[in-house]
Every structure is written in structure tokens, then in C-alpha cells.
Motif scaffolding. Structure first.
Motif, PDB file in Angstrom:
ATOM      1  N   GLY A  25      34.517  53.114   6.237  1.00  0.00           N
ATOM      2  CA  GLY A  25      35.244  52.888   7.490  1.00  0.00           C
ATOM      3  C   GLY A  25      35.205  51.432   7.914  1.00  0.00           C
ATOM      4  O   GLY A  25      36.215  50.863   8.332  1.00  0.00           O
ATOM      5  N   ASN A  26      34.042  50.814   7.772  1.00  0.00           N
ATOM      6  CA  ASN A  26      33.905  49.408   8.153  1.00  0.00           C
ATOM      7  C   ASN A  26      34.803  48.508   7.299  1.00  0.00           C
ATOM      8  O   ASN A  26      35.408  47.564   7.809  1.00  0.00           O
ATOM      9  N   ARG A  29      38.498  48.782   8.394  1.00  0.00           N
ATOM     10  CA  ARG A  29      38.825  48.393   9.769  1.00  0.00           C
ATOM     11  C   ARG A  29      39.897  47.303   9.844  1.00  0.00           C
ATOM     12  O   ARG A  29      40.822  47.389  10.637  1.00  0.00           O
ATOM     13  N   PRO A  33      42.786  50.119  10.754  1.00  0.00           N
ATOM     14  CA  PRO A  33      41.821  50.507  11.790  1.00  0.00           C
ATOM     15  C   PRO A  33      41.970  51.975  12.233  1.00  0.00           C
ATOM     16  O   PRO A  33      40.990  52.600  12.622  1.00  0.00           O
ATOM     17  N   GLN A  34      43.172  52.511  12.167  1.00  0.00           N
ATOM     18  CA  GLN A  34      43.385  53.918  12.527  1.00  0.00           C
ATOM     19  C   GLN A  34      42.579  54.825  11.585  1.00  0.00           C
ATOM     20  O   GLN A  34      41.909  55.753  12.029  1.00  0.00           O
ATOM     21  N   SER A  36      40.018  53.893   9.761  1.00  0.00           N
ATOM     22  CA  SER A  36      38.609  53.586   9.994  1.00  0.00           C
ATOM     23  C   SER A  36      38.062  54.422  11.153  1.00  0.00           C
ATOM     24  O   SER A  36      36.991  55.029  11.051  1.00  0.00           O
ATOM     25  N   ALA A  37      38.823  54.480  12.238  1.00  0.00           N
ATOM     26  CA  ALA A  37      38.402  55.266  13.407  1.00  0.00           C
ATOM     27  C   ALA A  37      38.302  56.752  13.058  1.00  0.00           C
ATOM     28  O   ALA A  37      37.373  57.430  13.503  1.00  0.00           O
ATOM     29  N   HIS A  40      35.067  57.292  11.028  1.00  0.00           N
ATOM     30  CA  HIS A  40      33.879  57.203  11.880  1.00  0.00           C
ATOM     31  C   HIS A  40      33.817  58.360  12.881  1.00  0.00           C
ATOM     32  O   HIS A  40      32.735  58.899  13.149  1.00  0.00           O
ATOM     33  N   LEU A  61      32.588  52.799  15.832  1.00  0.00           N
ATOM     34  CA  LEU A  61      33.734  53.294  16.604  1.00  0.00           C
ATOM     35  C   LEU A  61      34.151  52.289  17.678  1.00  0.00           C
ATOM     36  O   LEU A  61      35.345  52.096  17.925  1.00  0.00           O
ATOM     37  N   ASP A  64      36.129  49.784  15.917  1.00  0.00           N
ATOM     38  CA  ASP A  64      37.417  50.364  15.518  1.00  0.00           C
ATOM     39  C   ASP A  64      38.393  50.368  16.691  1.00  0.00           C
ATOM     40  O   ASP A  64      39.534  49.924  16.570  1.00  0.00           O
ATOM     41  N   TYR A  65      37.933  50.877  17.825  1.00  0.00           N
ATOM     42  CA  TYR A  65      38.809  50.993  18.993  1.00  0.00           C
ATOM     43  C   TYR A  65      39.210  49.617  19.526  1.00  0.00           C
ATOM     44  O   TYR A  65      40.335  49.428  19.984  1.00  0.00           O
ATOM     45  N   GLU A  67      39.609  46.992  17.681  1.00  0.00           N
ATOM     46  CA  GLU A  67      40.623  46.531  16.722  1.00  0.00           C
ATOM     47  C   GLU A  67      41.987  47.160  17.039  1.00  0.00           C
ATOM     48  O   GLU A  67      43.024  46.553  16.829  1.00  0.00           O
TER      49      GLU A  67
END
Length: 179
Positions: A25-26, A29, A33-34, A36-37, A40, A61, A64-65, A67
Motif C-alpha cells: 500500500g505504501n 500511494r 492512492p485510491q 493504497s487506501a 490499508h 491511512l 493515503d487520505y 494524498e
């Protein structure tokens, strides 16, 4: 790209490898990013997560958010990290960035003060800059009285900071108060 392929292979072979999911996920990102979120977020429902893993998931998270420019959710996740470590420098700096992006100068001022206490570095210019920005926002809202208060507070905090003086002069000039 190679790291993403390897991590996808690892999670395909061992779906219980939470660290691999976190890293995947990282890595995603910046490009997605969607996704990735989603990765996570899916980790939050896993049973029996350690505090350390929960903290890492909430931190991921929050990033992510942020980003995704979903600052409300980013703030919620960052505040969950504070449950595990109320003096986390990272969380306080992250929340300061969000407060600044949202032009929430009162919260920004409090966070900047807290960060300075945590680091032991007193930075009067940073606090004066926050009041300068707050004053600028008030000018844009045609509230010169409130703007003037913020600019004067900036001068009081850091008398060597020249920008607030300029704005104070502009307000007085606009009001024909040439004294």
C-alpha cells in the motif's frame, strides 16, 4: 515496479502477511492512492492486531487520505495514531500540515507550539507566520479589524518579522489612518 511485483507475490502466497500488505500500500500511494487506501483499509478489520501494527495502519491511512486530499479522514486516522503515542512528533507535524491546508490557524498555532515543546526548538517566526496567514485570510474576508489583531499578534511574537508591519500599514492606509 519490481518491489510491487514481489510484494504482490508475497501476499498472494501468504495473505496473513500484514507487513507485506502495508508495504504494498505504501508503495502504491504515489501512483494509485485510491488502491493504497483500499489495501490499508482492508487491514483494519483483521482480528488481534498488535498496537504497533494498528498504529502503522492508521498512519498509512492518514497518508493515503492526505494524498487523496481527504483531509477530514486523514485527520481522523492521524488522531487514532495519537491514541498510541500522544507525543508523536510525526502525528503533530502531520496534523499541523492539515490545519494549514484547511486554514485552521487556531489549531495550527496550538500544534506548532506543541511541536516546539516536543523538539525543544522555539521558533517565534513560525508562530508569527501562522498569525500572518490568519490575518491574510481575514483580509480576504474583508474583516480588517480581525486581520489587524492577527498582524499585531505576529509583530508581538516576532518584532523583527517585517511582513506583518506591511499589512498593518496597508490596513491603516485603506482606512485613511495615515498617522
Amino acid at each position: 515496479a519490481d518491489a510491487i511485483k514481489i510484494l504482490k507475490k508475497v501476499v498472494g502466497q501468504d495473505s496473513d502477511n500484514i507487513n507485506a500488505y502495508l508495504q504494498l500500500g505504501n508503495l502504491l500511494r504515489s501512483t494509485n492512492p485510491q488502491q493504497s487506501a483500499k489495501i490499508h483499509q482492508s487491514l483494519t478489520v483483521r482480528p488481534k492486531l498488535s498496537k504497533l501494527i494498528s498504529k502503522a495502519i492508521n498512519q498509512a491511512l492518514a497518508l493515503d487520505y492526505a494524498e487523496l486530499s481527504d483531509y477530514k479522514r486523514a485527520k481522523i486516522e492521524a488522531e487514532l495514531v495519537l491514541k498510541y503515542d500522544k507525543n508523536s512528533l510525526w502525528v503533530n507535524q502531520f496534523l499541523l500540515q492539515i490545519a494549514e491546508k484547511q486554514h485552521n490557524w487556531e489549531i495550527a498555532s496550538g500544534l506548532a507550539t506543541k511541536i516546539q515543546k516536543l523538539t525543544g526548538n522555539k521558533d517565534v517566526r513560525q508562530l508569527a507566520e501562522i498569525h500572518l496567514q490568519a490575518g491574510n485570510d481575514k483580509v480576504e474576508m474583508d474583516d480588517s479589524k480581525a486581520a489587524l489583531q492577527h498582524f499585531q499578534k505576529a509583530v508581538k511574537i516576532d518584532p523583527t518579522f517585517s511582513k506583518p508591519y506591511l499589512h498593518i500599514g496597508d490596513i491603516f492606509e485603506d482606512e485613511n489612518n495615515l498617522k
